[in-house]
Design a protein around this motif. Structure first.
Motif, PDB file in Angstrom:
ATOM      1  N   TYR A 134       0.833  -1.206   0.000  1.00 42.50           N
ATOM      2  CA  TYR A 134       0.000   0.000   0.000  1.00 42.50           C
ATOM      3  C   TYR A 134       0.866   1.253   0.000  1.00 42.50           C
TER       4      TYR A 134
ATOM      5  N   TYR B  63       2.417   1.798  -3.429  1.00 38.84           N
ATOM      6  CA  TYR B  63       1.394   2.284  -4.348  1.00 38.84           C
ATOM      7  C   TYR B  63       1.153   3.772  -4.153  1.00 38.84           C
ATOM      8  N   ARG B  64       1.108   4.211  -2.896  1.00 42.40           N
ATOM      9  CA  ARG B  64       0.863   5.624  -2.610  1.00 42.40           C
ATOM     10  C   ARG B  64       2.030   6.487  -3.081  1.00 42.40           C
TER      11      ARG B  64
ATOM     12  N   GLU C 189       4.184   5.889  -5.515  1.00 42.33           N
ATOM     13  CA  GLU C 189       4.268   5.927  -6.976  1.00 42.33           C
ATOM     14  C   GLU C 189       3.019   6.502  -7.628  1.00 42.33           C
TER      15      GLU C 189
ATOM     16  N   LEU D 170       0.064   5.061  -7.847  1.00 45.40           N
ATOM     17  CA  LEU D 170      -0.634   4.016  -8.592  1.00 45.40           C
ATOM     18  C   LEU D 170      -2.050   3.822  -8.052  1.00 45.40           C
ATOM     19  N   GLN D 171      -2.875   3.220  -8.865  1.00 42.35           N
ATOM     20  CA  GLN D 171      -4.247   2.916  -8.476  1.00 42.35           C
ATOM     21  C   GLN D 171      -4.527   1.441  -8.706  1.00 42.35           C
ATOM     22  N   VAL D 172      -5.338   0.876  -7.836  1.00 41.85           N
ATOM     23  CA  VAL D 172      -5.717  -0.524  -7.974  1.00 41.85           C
ATOM     24  C   VAL D 172      -6.674  -0.655  -9.150  1.00 41.85           C
TER      25      VAL D 172
END
Length: 255
Positions: A7, A10-11, A13, A15-17
């Motif tokens: 998580y 992802y935050r 970079e 990015l989104q799921v």
């Protein structure tokens, strides 16, 4: 790598799921489906899967007349598409004429553009059951159970040609030599012949009754002429699993 670290990365970079795409469903209002009252009025269709002797899968398109319980199609293919389904339905229509509607599930082969175009060209309404509710298409589900118990679980299929040959033989036996309990122990072919013979007489009698009732000089207490006793409609299919004793009996009869 645990979920917290994933998580955090992802935050960082940005990015989104990825959201999974929703499956397309038939854009029609679903209402309780009425039953058939005459031959060739409503059909039901579905797929059954099985394997060849070498382990490869193949699929069978099954089409059933809801009123007469006749098997209209048991066509085997390595893979089924909407175009192939439309081709088989066109062959049935060439022999029997078009039905008013066909009931099926929401499989991609049935809700695609090929079937939509075919239904529009032939004036056939496609009735889709609710997702996860196979009981709403109980006629073909009951038929598929008999097909598996009496043919697929007994025969060995080596290729598509062999499967088609054995399925056609079983179809002929089912339609012309196998009595059906819901049809007063008559075969589907016999029941259809009796129903077609009664139908024109019933329609002509109804027309006479309506014309007599509409006459202005008819007596006030005059009753509409009663119809002869109609052919008793078939009963609803009973969906149940066959017990071990029934299966062994079927194997003994076949052997």
């Amino acid at each position: 790598m645990n979920a917290k670290r994933v998580y955090r990365l992802y935050r960082q970079e940005g990015l989104q799921v990825r959201t999974p795409k929703r499956a397309k469903r038939a854009a029609q209002a679903r209402v309780p489906l009425s039953g058939a009252s005459r031959p060739n009025q409503r059909w039901s269709m579905d797929f059954v899967s099985d394997r060849f002797a070498d382990g490869r899968w193949f699929r069978i398109l099954t089409v059933v007349d809801q009123y007469t319980r006749e098997c209209l199609c048991v066509h085997a293919e390595r893979s089924q598409t909407g175009k192939k389904v439309a081709e088989q339905l066109s062959r049935i229509v060439a022999r029997r004429g078009s039905p008013e509607s066909i009931t099926s599930d929401n499989g991609s082969e049935f809700v695609g553009k090929a079937m939509e175009a075919w239904s529009h060209q032939n004036g056939v309404k496609l009735d889709f059951i609710r997702p996860g509710k196979p009981v709403e298409n109980g006629f073909v589900e009951s038929f598929n159970g008999r097909l598996r118990d009496e043919c697929l679980n007994v025969e060995v299929f080596f290729d598509v040609t062999d499967a088609r040959t054995k399925l056609e033989k079983w179809q002929a036996d089912y339609n012309h030599r196998r009595p059906h309990s819901s049809l007063d122990d008559r075969t589907p072919a016999e029941f259809r012949t009796a129903a077609v013979a009664v139908l024109p007489f019933a329609l002509s009698t109804v027309d006479k009754a309506l014309s007599t009732a509409c006459q202005g000089f008819a007596d006030a207490g005059q009753k509409t002429p009663a119809l002869d006793t109609p052919l008793r409609p078939p009963s609803e299919p009973k969906m149940r699993a066959k017990g071990p004793s029934e299966r062994s009996h079927i194997l003994e009869v076949v052997n």
